[in-house]
Scaffold this motif. Sequence first.
Motif, PDB file in Angstrom:
ATOM      1  N   SER A  10     -71.381 -63.301  85.257  1.00 21.81           N
ATOM      2  CA  SER A  10     -72.700 -63.493  84.627  1.00 21.81           C
ATOM      3  C   SER A  10     -73.562 -62.246  84.768  1.00 21.81           C
ATOM      4  N   MET A  39     -67.942 -71.570  79.555  1.00 25.69           N
ATOM      5  CA  MET A  39     -68.873 -71.825  78.445  1.00 25.69           C
ATOM      6  C   MET A  39     -70.272 -71.309  78.772  1.00 25.69           C
ATOM      7  N   ASN A  40     -70.678 -71.400  80.033  1.00 19.55           N
ATOM      8  CA  ASN A  40     -72.001 -70.887  80.412  1.00 19.55           C
ATOM      9  C   ASN A  40     -72.073 -69.370  80.256  1.00 19.55           C
ATOM     10  N   GLU A  79     -72.216 -68.497  76.583  1.00 17.24           N
ATOM     11  CA  GLU A  79     -73.557 -68.698  76.029  1.00 17.24           C
ATOM     12  C   GLU A  79     -74.473 -67.521  76.376  1.00 17.24           C
ATOM     13  N   LYS A  80     -74.368 -67.006  77.596  1.00 14.26           N
ATOM     14  CA  LYS A  80     -75.182 -65.854  77.986  1.00 14.26           C
ATOM     15  C   LYS A  80     -74.785 -64.612  77.188  1.00 14.26           C
ATOM     16  N   VAL A  97     -73.616 -64.598  74.102  1.00 15.49           N
ATOM     17  CA  VAL A  97     -74.161 -64.770  72.749  1.00 15.49           C
ATOM     18  C   VAL A  97     -75.659 -64.485  72.733  1.00 15.49           C
ATOM     19  N   GLN A  98     -76.390 -64.994  73.723  1.00 16.39           N
ATOM     20  CA  GLN A  98     -77.828 -64.761  73.778  1.00 16.39           C
ATOM     21  C   GLN A  98     -78.148 -63.279  73.931  1.00 16.39           C
ATOM     22  N   ARG A 124     -68.990 -78.960  72.509  1.00 15.35           N
ATOM     23  CA  ARG A 124     -68.874 -77.519  72.740  1.00 15.35           C
ATOM     24  C   ARG A 124     -68.423 -76.792  71.473  1.00 15.35           C
ATOM     25  N   SER A 135     -71.350 -76.328  69.392  1.00 18.00           N
ATOM     26  CA  SER A 135     -72.169 -75.209  69.888  1.00 18.00           C
ATOM     27  C   SER A 135     -71.605 -73.872  69.410  1.00 18.00           C
ATOM     28  N   ILE A 136     -70.284 -73.754  69.388  1.00 19.94           N
ATOM     29  CA  ILE A 136     -69.661 -72.513  68.916  1.00 19.94           C
ATOM     30  C   ILE A 136     -69.992 -72.274  67.457  1.00 19.94           C
ATOM     31  N   HIS A 170     -72.596 -73.335  65.913  1.00 22.46           N
ATOM     32  CA  HIS A 170     -74.017 -72.978  65.868  1.00 22.46           C
ATOM     33  C   HIS A 170     -74.221 -71.519  66.234  1.00 22.46           C
ATOM     34  N   TRP A 171     -73.504 -71.035  67.245  1.00 19.96           N
ATOM     35  CA  TRP A 171     -73.615 -69.622  67.630  1.00 19.96           C
ATOM     36  C   TRP A 171     -73.114 -68.714  66.506  1.00 19.96           C
TER      37      TRP A 171
END
Length: 355
Positions: A110, A146-147, A150-151, A153-154, A199, A202-203, A205-206
């Motif tokens: 992370s 997955m966490n 997500e970081k 992608v952000q 999940r 969510s992918i 959506h990203w």
Amino acid sequence: MPFLGQDWRSPGQSWVKTADGWTRFLDEKSGGYVGDISSFCKKDDHNKENIFNSLNYDVAAKKRKKDLLNNKAKIQYFHQEKWIYVHKGSTKERHGYCTLGEAFNRLDFSSAILDSRRFNYVVRLLELIAKSQLTSLSGIAQKNYMNILEKVVQKVLEDQQNIRLIRELLQTLYTSLCTLVQRVGKSVLVGNINMWVHRMESILHWQQQLNNIQITRPPFKGTTFTDLPLCLQLNIMQRLSDGRDLVSLGQVAPDLQVLSEDRLLWKKLCQYHFTDRQIRKRLILSDKGQLDWKKMYFKLIRCYPRKEQYGDTLQLCRHCHILSWKGTDHPCTANNPETCSTSLSPQDFINLFRF
């Protein structure tokens, strides 16, 4: 047959080696002795040494048994404020962790994605796991995966960099999940199937967010890339390691389009990523009878993996089997710790946990 220690079949009796052989005698608590104990007690210092050695043998045997058990147990190392483990009892060293999921959880990926030198390394590792290692991760490791994704992608949405790289990662992961979800009932994924469907949503959506990115040109009125001399422009383009970047750069302006078709540029790109043997197997001639290095490059990347290049990598200490990021010290006991470190590519990292 006599025994080296206390005879468990006859409580209170013991065997002691003397110059005349093995002699049995009883403890004082048992109330007597067996054999000529008076003569035994009058033996010289040599016999006393034998008694001492016999007792030491029993202690040494117990110590060896204890050491053997300890060698099969986990040995702990303290590294970067975390305990990591090495299994000494297996036929292959575990290199600091038991499984890929454990290593993925304990290594701080992370924070690594915030370092530009390590970003591409982590993304490539996520891609390799998405292709073939998802089912080897524990439930906690899959959630952590997955966490971290997500970081990533952000970060890309905020920086507007490495967009294509993350698009390919998300597409690879989505394709793998589609295949695994269809095998429901075969215990290929940990957790409820509805959780994985969420999940996957969510992918998607990203992916939509990345497609909607509008890159804004910064308000800059100084010298631009096209204002540089052609030799400098070509020199900068030679630093690009991905042919797709060259194609995209050539679409910016007509002058850059001419530079992006330079044969020497594509030749160096092919020679950087592929061996001479691989190049000889994929020769393509143009209409003028010359080697078409651009077409050869895109044909080669479909047949062979490209050379990976990272600003920072994980390293394995061959002496103490600890994983750490390059440039990070660990409590190595070797005389020359620098010579014990080996850089690991993302694929090498995964291969450490294949048994």
